[in-house]
Design a protein around this motif. Structure first.
Motif, PDB file in Angstrom:
ATOM      1  N   GLN A 122       0.839  -3.105  11.217  1.00  0.00           N
ATOM      2  CA  GLN A 122       0.128  -2.069  10.466  1.00  0.00           C
ATOM      3  C   GLN A 122       0.683  -0.684  10.789  1.00  0.00           C
ATOM      4  OE1 GLN A 122      -3.925  -2.860  11.170  1.00  0.00           O
ATOM      5  NE2 GLN A 122      -4.597  -2.121   9.175  1.00  0.00           N
ATOM      6  N   GLN A 123       0.942  -0.489  12.089  1.00  0.00           N
ATOM      7  CA  GLN A 123       1.513   0.783  12.555  1.00  0.00           C
ATOM      8  C   GLN A 123       2.881   1.022  11.901  1.00  0.00           C
ATOM      9  OE1 GLN A 123       1.663   0.762  16.862  1.00  0.00           O
ATOM     10  NE2 GLN A 123       3.137   2.441  16.903  1.00  0.00           N
ATOM     11  N   ALA A 124       3.679  -0.051  11.796  1.00  0.00           N
ATOM     12  CA  ALA A 124       5.012   0.070  11.190  1.00  0.00           C
ATOM     13  C   ALA A 124       4.890   0.452   9.716  1.00  0.00           C
ATOM     14  CB  ALA A 124       5.771  -1.246  11.330  1.00  0.00           C
ATOM     15  N   LYS A 172      15.846   5.444  12.647  1.00  0.00           N
ATOM     16  CA  LYS A 172      15.829   6.889  12.957  1.00  0.00           C
ATOM     17  C   LYS A 172      14.548   7.547  12.462  1.00  0.00           C
ATOM     18  CE  LYS A 172      20.797   7.557  12.746  1.00  0.00           C
ATOM     19  NZ  LYS A 172      21.692   7.581  11.606  1.00  0.00           N
ATOM     20  N   ASP A 173      14.178   7.277  11.219  1.00  0.00           N
ATOM     21  CA  ASP A 173      13.064   8.018  10.611  1.00  0.00           C
ATOM     22  C   ASP A 173      11.708   7.375  10.840  1.00  0.00           C
ATOM     23  OD1 ASP A 173      15.140   9.468   9.703  1.00  0.00           O
ATOM     24  OD2 ASP A 173      14.891   8.996   7.567  1.00  0.00           O
ATOM     25  N   CYS A 174      11.674   6.051  10.939  1.00  0.00           N
ATOM     26  CA  CYS A 174      10.367   5.363  10.986  1.00  0.00           C
ATOM     27  C   CYS A 174      10.136   4.620  12.300  1.00  0.00           C
ATOM     28  CB  CYS A 174      10.246   4.368   9.837  1.00  0.00           C
ATOM     29  SG  CYS A 174      10.664   5.057   8.234  1.00  0.00           S
ATOM     30  N   LYS A 175      11.152   4.562  13.155  1.00  0.00           N
ATOM     31  CA  LYS A 175      11.054   3.825  14.436  1.00  0.00           C
ATOM     32  C   LYS A 175      10.759   2.346  14.202  1.00  0.00           C
ATOM     33  CE  LYS A 175      11.460   7.923  16.069  1.00  0.00           C
ATOM     34  NZ  LYS A 175      12.847   8.347  15.866  1.00  0.00           N
ATOM     35  N   VAL A 176      11.377   1.814  13.158  1.00  0.00           N
ATOM     36  CA  VAL A 176      11.197   0.410  12.812  1.00  0.00           C
ATOM     37  C   VAL A 176      12.576  -0.254  12.749  1.00  0.00           C
ATOM     38  CG1 VAL A 176      10.567  -1.148  10.909  1.00  0.00           C
ATOM     39  CG2 VAL A 176       9.039   0.728  11.540  1.00  0.00           C
ATOM     40  N   ALA A 177      12.733  -1.389  13.446  1.00  0.00           N
ATOM     41  CA  ALA A 177      14.022  -2.109  13.417  1.00  0.00           C
ATOM     42  C   ALA A 177      13.906  -3.365  12.564  1.00  0.00           C
ATOM     43  CB  ALA A 177      14.444  -2.483  14.836  1.00  0.00           C
ATOM     44  N   VAL A 178      14.870  -3.539  11.649  1.00  0.00           N
ATOM     45  CA  VAL A 178      14.943  -4.741  10.813  1.00  0.00           C
ATOM     46  C   VAL A 178      16.390  -5.247  10.865  1.00  0.00           C
ATOM     47  CG1 VAL A 178      13.132  -3.981   9.207  1.00  0.00           C
ATOM     48  CG2 VAL A 178      15.533  -3.408   8.729  1.00  0.00           C
ATOM     49  N   SER A 179      16.644  -6.393  10.230  1.00  0.00           N
ATOM     50  CA  SER A 179      18.034  -6.863  10.134  1.00  0.00           C
ATOM     51  C   SER A 179      18.586  -6.522   8.759  1.00  0.00           C
ATOM     52  CB  SER A 179      18.097  -8.379  10.316  1.00  0.00           C
ATOM     53  OG  SER A 179      17.792  -8.714  11.626  1.00  0.00           O
ATOM     54  N   SER A 214       4.105   3.966   9.345  1.00  0.00           N
ATOM     55  CA  SER A 214       5.216   4.849   9.678  1.00  0.00           C
ATOM     56  C   SER A 214       6.317   4.823   8.607  1.00  0.00           C
ATOM     57  CB  SER A 214       5.682   4.492  11.089  1.00  0.00           C
ATOM     58  OG  SER A 214       7.020   4.380  11.152  1.00  0.00           O
ATOM     59  N   MET A 215       6.370   3.747   7.810  1.00  0.00           N
ATOM     60  CA  MET A 215       7.372   3.689   6.731  1.00  0.00           C
ATOM     61  C   MET A 215       6.903   4.407   5.464  1.00  0.00           C
ATOM     62  SD  MET A 215       9.174  -0.065   7.121  1.00  0.00           S
ATOM     63  CE  MET A 215       7.717  -1.025   7.483  1.00  0.00           C
ATOM     64  N   LYS A 216       5.645   4.888   5.508  1.00  0.00           N
ATOM     65  CA  LYS A 216       5.101   5.579   4.331  1.00  0.00           C
ATOM     66  C   LYS A 216       5.965   6.786   3.944  1.00  0.00           C
ATOM     67  CE  LYS A 216       0.805   7.099   2.474  1.00  0.00           C
ATOM     68  NZ  LYS A 216      -0.502   7.574   2.650  1.00  0.00           N
ATOM     69  N   LYS A 217       6.545   7.421   4.969  1.00  0.00           N
ATOM     70  CA  LYS A 217       7.319   8.635   4.703  1.00  0.00           C
ATOM     71  C   LYS A 217       8.554   8.361   3.817  1.00  0.00           C
ATOM     72  CE  LYS A 217       7.984   9.626   9.236  1.00  0.00           C
ATOM     73  NZ  LYS A 217       7.659   8.475  10.077  1.00  0.00           N
ATOM     74  N   LYS A 275       0.821  -1.225   0.000  1.00  0.00           N
ATOM     75  CA  LYS A 275       0.000   0.000   0.000  1.00  0.00           C
ATOM     76  C   LYS A 275       0.852   1.271   0.000  1.00  0.00           C
ATOM     77  CE  LYS A 275      -4.348  -1.600   1.815  1.00  0.00           C
ATOM     78  NZ  LYS A 275      -4.618  -2.463   2.968  1.00  0.00           N
ATOM     79  N   ILE A 276       2.051   1.186   0.576  1.00  0.00           N
ATOM     80  CA  ILE A 276       2.883   2.402   0.587  1.00  0.00           C
ATOM     81  C   ILE A 276       3.857   2.424  -0.603  1.00  0.00           C
ATOM     82  CG2 ILE A 276       2.702   2.733   3.104  1.00  0.00           C
ATOM     83  CD1 ILE A 276       5.580   1.598   3.318  1.00  0.00           C
ATOM     84  N   GLY A 277       3.778   1.405  -1.460  1.00  0.00           N
ATOM     85  CA  GLY A 277       4.586   1.413  -2.680  1.00  0.00           C
ATOM     86  C   GLY A 277       5.833   0.548  -2.623  1.00  0.00           C
ATOM     87  N   TRP A 278       5.893  -0.369  -1.636  1.00  0.00           N
ATOM     88  CA  TRP A 278       7.047  -1.262  -1.505  1.00  0.00           C
ATOM     89  C   TRP A 278       6.549  -2.684  -1.794  1.00  0.00           C
ATOM     90  CZ3 TRP A 278      10.612  -1.200   3.504  1.00  0.00           C
ATOM     91  CH2 TRP A 278      11.776  -1.928   3.236  1.00  0.00           C
ATOM     92  N   GLU A 279       6.800  -3.143  -3.018  1.00  0.00           N
ATOM     93  CA  GLU A 279       6.229  -4.431  -3.452  1.00  0.00           C
ATOM     94  C   GLU A 279       7.168  -5.586  -3.113  1.00  0.00           C
ATOM     95  OE1 GLU A 279       3.259  -4.825  -4.457  1.00  0.00           O
ATOM     96  OE2 GLU A 279       2.701  -2.733  -4.917  1.00  0.00           O
ATOM     97  N   ILE A 280       6.606  -6.592  -2.437  1.00  0.00           N
ATOM     98  CA  ILE A 280       7.404  -7.773  -2.070  1.00  0.00           C
ATOM     99  C   ILE A 280       6.585  -9.025  -2.347  1.00  0.00           C
ATOM    100  CG2 ILE A 280       8.464  -9.009  -0.130  1.00  0.00           C
ATOM    101  CD1 ILE A 280       8.546  -5.921   0.981  1.00  0.00           C
ATOM    102  N   GLU A 281       7.236 -10.028  -2.904  1.00  0.00           N
ATOM    103  CA  GLU A 281       6.547 -11.291  -3.171  1.00  0.00           C
ATOM    104  C   GLU A 281       6.193 -11.970  -1.843  1.00  0.00           C
ATOM    105  OE1 GLU A 281       7.716 -15.250  -5.548  1.00  0.00           O
ATOM    106  OE2 GLU A 281       8.789 -13.441  -6.163  1.00  0.00           O
ATOM    107  N   LEU A 282       5.000 -12.603  -1.790  1.00  0.00           N
ATOM    108  CA  LEU A 282       4.606 -13.293  -0.553  1.00  0.00           C
ATOM    109  C   LEU A 282       5.501 -14.512  -0.326  1.00  0.00           C
ATOM    110  CD1 LEU A 282       0.694 -13.666  -0.533  1.00  0.00           C
ATOM    111  CD2 LEU A 282       2.085 -12.361   1.084  1.00  0.00           C
TER     112      LEU A 282
END
Ligand SMILES: Cc1ncc(COP(=O)(O)O)c(C=O)c1O
Length: 390
Positions: free
Chosen positions: A379-381, A347-354, A384-387, A311-318
């Motif tokens: 959903q919240q993450a 820093k920008d989205c408050k989301v941690a990944v590896s 927040s990554m929409k930016k 929905k925010i424009g980041w396409e990933i295969e299931l």
């Protein structure tokens, strides 16, 4: 004499975990009171099913279970393992010689390498891979040769190219952490053929055997004809039964390889605390509804994350399996590399990944989301990554 850690030769071979710099940022942010949505480590968030805990409690109260146990695992647990293989994969195993209980896959894989390798011998490992696949080789004073495990269509070709350098062993792992790639039984049959052609021992890490979605069922390597002659398979109760902290798994397959691991482990440990082994028997023998429920939780989270990112424009295969989403970094950020991009997400989205590079150099165009946050937080993450995309 003063003790100097620079003289500990193994330490210089073990690189600093790439993940630690992202982790530090995460902890700093949390110290400041920020709410970080954490998709970092693949640490299951659900509790162990109740009937397994109850068995642990019942066994823990009995004094006879407090003594040293059996390094290779209780005979009844080894029997439960062979029944599990028969029931799920129609694979027949000899409980005395073709399976051994491990203190989780990490311990099993590490000691397996120590059992098999002479210093300087080479093991072919995936790049990217789950870190212990390469570190276990370094711990055993072996050498690593990597094969690119990113692209599906070239995978067998990449493996064969690596095998031409004559390694002693080959590590494979499907469903894969981190790439989430799955294979069918045909793939394993081809691996058996390659193993025979190049005289290599195959080690298959099957940690995500049960975390499969959309009617996909992951095959066991041991189902492939001839697999027992060329290799072993490691399974863990950490993910299927949410028993990560309990430290229990098993390795099964070729009897010479199992016997080597059994011998080395007999010098090193006295077996897992017996009540844990007894509870593991319950996990394998009793209802498997809990396993399905766990897979279902990851499936719903996967849907929520992939849908939210789309929905925010980041396409990933299931992904068809695992508790991860392996996401190609959006085009406009690709140049940053996965480490800087992961820091930006905190820093920008408050989301941690590896960061993908933490799993090997070929992972640098990717980040890995571990599905250990609930659907609402996912959903919240995504929101927040929409930016990132404006
Ligand atoms: C591929 C793979 N193997 C093994 C493990 C660890 O298993 P265990 O908890 O049994 O050591 C993990 C955990 O994330 C994993 O992803």
């Amino acid at each position: 004499m003063s003790i100097n850690s620079e003289n500990f030769s193994l330490l210089s071979k073990l690189p600093q975990y790439v993940f630690s710099s992202v982790n530090e940022l995460k902890y700093e942010a949390r110290k400041k009171g920020e709410d970080i949505i954490d998709f970092g480590m693949g640490n299951p968030d659900q509790p162990t099913p109740r009937h397994i805990i109850e068995k642990l409690l019942e066994s823990a109260i009995q004094g006879r279970n407090h003594r040293y146990s059996v390094s290779a695992g209780l005979p009844k647990l080894r029997l439960a393992i062979t029944n599990w293989y028969k029931r799920n994969y129609d694979v027949e195993l000899d409980p005395d010689n073709e399976t051994i209980v491990t203190i989780g896959s990490k311990e099993g894989l590490s000691h397996l390498m120590i059992s098999l390798l002479a210093p300087g011998e080479t093991v072919l490992v995936p790049d990217p891979c789950y870190p212990i696949h390469s570190y276990s080789v370094l711990i055993a004073r072996g050498n690593i040769k990597e094969y690119n495990s990113i692209k599906d269509e070239n995978l067998l070709m990449n493996i064969e190219k690596g095998l031409k350098t004559k390694p002693k062993a080959l590590i494979i792992s499907f469903p894969s952490n981190p790439t989430t790639q799955t294979v069918d039984i045909d793939f394993f049959t081809k691996i058996v053929d390659l193993a025979k052609k190049y005289s290599v021992i195959v080690i298959h890490d099957f940690a995500y055997a049960d975390i499969c979605f959309d009617n996909y069922k992951a095959p066991s390597f041991l189902q492939a004809s001839g697999a027992m002659n060329v290799g072993v398979e490691s399974f863990s109760l950490s993910k299927s039964y949410n028993m990560a902290g309990w430290r229990v798994g098993f390795m099964s397959g070729n009897r010479e390889v199992i016997s080597a691991l059994k011998r080395v482990k007999s010098y090193l440990d006295y077996g897992i605390f017996q009540p844990i082994q007894i509870a593991a028997i319950t996990a394998l023998n009793e209802t498997q509804d809990c396993v399905k429920q766990t897979a279902n939780i990851y499936k719903e989270r996967r849907n929520r994350l992939v849908d939210g990112l789309s929905k925010i424009g980041w396409e990933i295969e299931l992904p068809k399996a695992t508790m991860f989403v392996w996401a190609k970094i959006p085009e406009q950020y690709l140049g940053m590399g996965s480490l800087e991009f992961s820091k930006k997400l905190i820093k920008d989205c408050k989301v941690a990944v590896s960061p993908g590079v933490g799993f090997g150099p070929s992972g640098d165009e990717f980040v890995r989301f571990a599905l250990i946050e609930n659907e609402q937080r996912i959903q919240q993450a995504a929101r927040s990554m929409k930016k990132l995309f404006v």
